[in-house]
Design a protein around this motif. Structure first.
Motif, PDB file in Angstrom:
ATOM      1  N   ILE A 152       0.839  -1.208   0.000  1.00 33.49           N
ATOM      2  CA  ILE A 152       0.000   0.000   0.000  1.00 33.49           C
ATOM      3  C   ILE A 152       0.869   1.252   0.000  1.00 33.49           C
ATOM      4  O   ILE A 152       0.587   2.232  -0.712  1.00 33.49           O
ATOM      5  CB  ILE A 152      -0.944  -0.014   1.216  1.00 33.49           C
ATOM      6  N   ASN A 153       1.947   1.217   0.773  1.00 34.63           N
ATOM      7  CA  ASN A 153       2.847   2.370   0.840  1.00 34.63           C
ATOM      8  C   ASN A 153       3.497   2.644  -0.511  1.00 34.63           C
ATOM      9  O   ASN A 153       3.580   3.796  -0.961  1.00 34.63           O
ATOM     10  CB  ASN A 153       3.911   2.115   1.905  1.00 34.63           C
ATOM     11  N   ILE A 154       3.969   1.584  -1.170  1.00 31.65           N
ATOM     12  CA  ILE A 154       4.580   1.756  -2.494  1.00 31.65           C
ATOM     13  C   ILE A 154       3.558   2.268  -3.495  1.00 31.65           C
ATOM     14  O   ILE A 154       3.850   3.149  -4.321  1.00 31.65           O
ATOM     15  CB  ILE A 154       5.190   0.423  -2.976  1.00 31.65           C
TER      16      ILE A 154
ATOM     17  N   LEU B 228      11.775   3.332  -2.856  1.00 29.78           N
ATOM     18  CA  LEU B 228      12.997   2.530  -2.852  1.00 29.78           C
ATOM     19  C   LEU B 228      13.216   1.876  -1.495  1.00 29.78           C
ATOM     20  O   LEU B 228      13.647   0.714  -1.412  1.00 29.78           O
ATOM     21  CB  LEU B 228      14.191   3.419  -3.215  1.00 29.78           C
ATOM     22  N   GLN B 229      12.912   2.591  -0.436  1.00 29.19           N
ATOM     23  CA  GLN B 229      13.054   2.035   0.911  1.00 29.19           C
ATOM     24  C   GLN B 229      12.175   0.805   1.089  1.00 29.19           C
ATOM     25  O   GLN B 229      12.639  -0.240   1.573  1.00 29.19           O
ATOM     26  CB  GLN B 229      12.675   3.103   1.936  1.00 29.19           C
ATOM     27  N   ASN B 230      10.918   0.895   0.691  1.00 27.11           N
ATOM     28  CA  ASN B 230      10.007  -0.239   0.841  1.00 27.11           C
ATOM     29  C   ASN B 230      10.400  -1.402  -0.061  1.00 27.11           C
ATOM     30  O   ASN B 230      10.269  -2.571   0.332  1.00 27.11           O
ATOM     31  CB  ASN B 230       8.575   0.201   0.533  1.00 27.11           C
ATOM     32  N   VAL B 231      10.877  -1.098  -1.253  1.00 27.77           N
ATOM     33  CA  VAL B 231      11.319  -2.162  -2.160  1.00 27.77           C
ATOM     34  C   VAL B 231      12.505  -2.914  -1.555  1.00 27.77           C
ATOM     35  O   VAL B 231      12.568  -4.154  -1.605  1.00 27.77           O
ATOM     36  CB  VAL B 231      11.684  -1.572  -3.535  1.00 27.77           C
ATOM     37  N   ILE B 232      13.439  -2.186  -0.968  1.00 25.85           N
ATOM     38  CA  ILE B 232      14.604  -2.825  -0.344  1.00 25.85           C
ATOM     39  C   ILE B 232      14.169  -3.704   0.823  1.00 25.85           C
ATOM     40  O   ILE B 232      14.656  -4.835   0.991  1.00 25.85           O
ATOM     41  CB  ILE B 232      15.614  -1.757   0.114  1.00 25.85           C
ATOM     42  N   PHE B 233      13.247  -3.218   1.632  1.00 30.01           N
ATOM     43  CA  PHE B 233      12.771  -4.008   2.768  1.00 30.01           C
ATOM     44  C   PHE B 233      12.115  -5.305   2.296  1.00 30.01           C
ATOM     45  O   PHE B 233      12.384  -6.389   2.833  1.00 30.01           O
ATOM     46  CB  PHE B 233      11.772  -3.189   3.594  1.00 30.01           C
ATOM     47  N   ILE B 234      11.251  -5.195   1.287  1.00 29.05           N
ATOM     48  CA  ILE B 234      10.547  -6.382   0.796  1.00 29.05           C
ATOM     49  C   ILE B 234      11.521  -7.374   0.166  1.00 29.05           C
ATOM     50  O   ILE B 234      11.479  -8.582   0.442  1.00 29.05           O
ATOM     51  CB  ILE B 234       9.461  -5.971  -0.212  1.00 29.05           C
TER      52      ILE B 234
ATOM     53  N   LEU C 291       4.708  -7.082  -8.558  1.00 24.46           N
ATOM     54  CA  LEU C 291       4.780  -6.174  -9.710  1.00 24.46           C
ATOM     55  C   LEU C 291       3.442  -6.107 -10.441  1.00 24.46           C
ATOM     56  O   LEU C 291       2.983  -5.024 -10.834  1.00 24.46           O
ATOM     57  CB  LEU C 291       5.881  -6.635 -10.665  1.00 24.46           C
ATOM     58  N   ILE C 292       2.818  -7.261 -10.608  1.00 23.50           N
ATOM     59  CA  ILE C 292       1.509  -7.283 -11.277  1.00 23.50           C
ATOM     60  C   ILE C 292       0.479  -6.517 -10.454  1.00 23.50           C
ATOM     61  O   ILE C 292      -0.330  -5.737 -10.993  1.00 23.50           O
ATOM     62  CB  ILE C 292       1.064  -8.738 -11.511  1.00 23.50           C
ATOM     63  N   LEU C 293       0.510  -6.713  -9.137  1.00 25.71           N
ATOM     64  CA  LEU C 293      -0.433  -5.999  -8.274  1.00 25.71           C
ATOM     65  C   LEU C 293      -0.183  -4.495  -8.297  1.00 25.71           C
ATOM     66  O   LEU C 293      -1.131  -3.694  -8.285  1.00 25.71           O
ATOM     67  CB  LEU C 293      -0.321  -6.528  -6.845  1.00 25.71           C
ATOM     68  N   LEU C 294       1.093  -4.093  -8.336  1.00 28.71           N
ATOM     69  CA  LEU C 294       1.409  -2.664  -8.381  1.00 28.71           C
ATOM     70  C   LEU C 294       0.920  -2.028  -9.679  1.00 28.71           C
ATOM     71  O   LEU C 294       0.340  -0.931  -9.669  1.00 28.71           O
ATOM     72  CB  LEU C 294       2.914  -2.457  -8.225  1.00 28.71           C
ATOM     73  N   VAL C 295       1.155  -2.711 -10.792  1.00 29.88           N
ATOM     74  CA  VAL C 295       0.697  -2.173 -12.080  1.00 29.88           C
ATOM     75  C   VAL C 295      -0.824  -2.088 -12.105  1.00 29.88           C
ATOM     76  O   VAL C 295      -1.408  -1.079 -12.532  1.00 29.88           O
ATOM     77  CB  VAL C 295       1.222  -3.050 -13.233  1.00 29.88           C
TER      78      VAL C 295
END
Length: 306
Positions: free
Chosen positions: A156-158, A194-200, A269-273
């Motif tokens: 959700i944050n991303i 970028l922070q959330n991507v690194i954490f995940i 990635l699919i969910l984000l798109v």
């Protein structure tokens, strides 16, 4: 962690001739991570306070602007998950390294002392593998709910950051002049994304590496020609194969809802798109307009932004 400690005590209590050596992570590795994380935390906190200084100093503003509780929670979940998974990875690697010492024993002549030691070592590796697989299952059960919340809120944050990046409702916070403040405000969503991507990715990669080490044991077992072994070693290998078939289905999951592996990256990635396309389509919807308006009001009420 009690299970990890008990496992280490079991390994250290084994006789030296069983050729099982415990690996341990270097302290400098974690020290570097903590130092960089602390520097990033302090830098971002100072930057946010510089851009949006709070109007009043109270408990709420301290939690939101100074302590940044959401960042502390994310870092705690990520570090604790990564640390535990790294410990499991090292211990699975220990079992894999032990196979290098076992292979000559499988080729020794019957009645040789080497095969006796090989049988004992193989039995201990099988028992240690069972303990590690059980710890992996306990991690999925005990940490699963936390990881579900971690992945959901990170997603959700991303998604919100992408919304601010592509749809740019932050124009109310900046003027038309090009200066350092406006540039940083534009970059804030990118930094948080970028922070959330690194954490995940840290959690996903750590879980994938554990699976890789775990599967390597299966490959090592399949390299053994059971027909050429003495009866005692045949029984040990068959026991090990049956045990692995039982634990093979137990993967690291988020409370059984989805598996945590590299396939999860494509799903996210699919969910984000999909989510971003939905937000773009709803850009002019009254609900989205109200959401933007309330968000700007909240930020202006909390800070000195005019």
């Amino acid at each position: 962690m009690n299970g990890i400690i008990e496992y280490d005590q079991t390994v250290t209590s084994l006789p030296r001739f069983l050729l099982i050596r415990q690996l341990s992570p270097t302290k400098s590795y974690w020290n570097i991570i903590f130092i960089f994380t602390f520097i990033y935390y302090i830098s971002m906190t100072i930057l946010l306070l510089y851009l949006w200084p709070p109007k009043t100093i109270d408990i709420y503003s301290i939690g939101q602007m100074y302590i940044r509780i959401e960042f502390v929670v994310d870092v705690t979940v990520m570090f604790s998950s990564y640390f535990f998974l790294q410990q499991l990875e090292l211990r699975f690697q220990t079992l894999n390294d032990s196979w290098e010492y076992l292979l000559p024993g499988f080729l020794a002549t019957p009645g040789d002392l080497t095969q006796f030691i090989t049988g004992l070592t193989l039995d201990k590796i099988r028992l240690l593998h069972s303990e590690l697989s059980d710890l992996l299952r306990l991690f999925s059960v005990g940490y699963g709910r936390i990881l579900i919340c971690f992945f959901v809120f990170s997603y959700i944050n991303i998604l919100i950051c992408f919304y601010y990046i592509f749809l740019s409702p932050t124009n109310d916070l900046i003027n038309n002049e090009f200066n350092f403040n406006n540039l940083i405000i534009k970059c804030i969503p990118y930094i948080f994304s970028l922070q959330n991507v690194i954490f995940i990715l840290s959690v996903i990669i750590a879980a994938s590496r554990v699976h890789e080490k775990k599967r390597k044991i299966i490959s090592n077992l399949r390299l053994i020609r059971i027909s050429n072994l003495i009866p005692n070693l045949k029984i040990q290998v068959k026991f090990f194969m049956n045990q692995i078939s039982v634990f093979e289905s137990s993967e690291i999951t988020a409370f059984g809802i989805f598996n945590i592996n590299l396939n999860l990256v494509m799903s996210l990635l699919i969910l984000l798109v999909t989510g971003l396309v939905t937000l773009i389509q709803m850009k002019e919807h009254p609900v989205m307009s109200k959401w933007n308006e309330n968000g700007m009001k909240f930020l202006k009420n909390l800070t000195n932004v005019k």
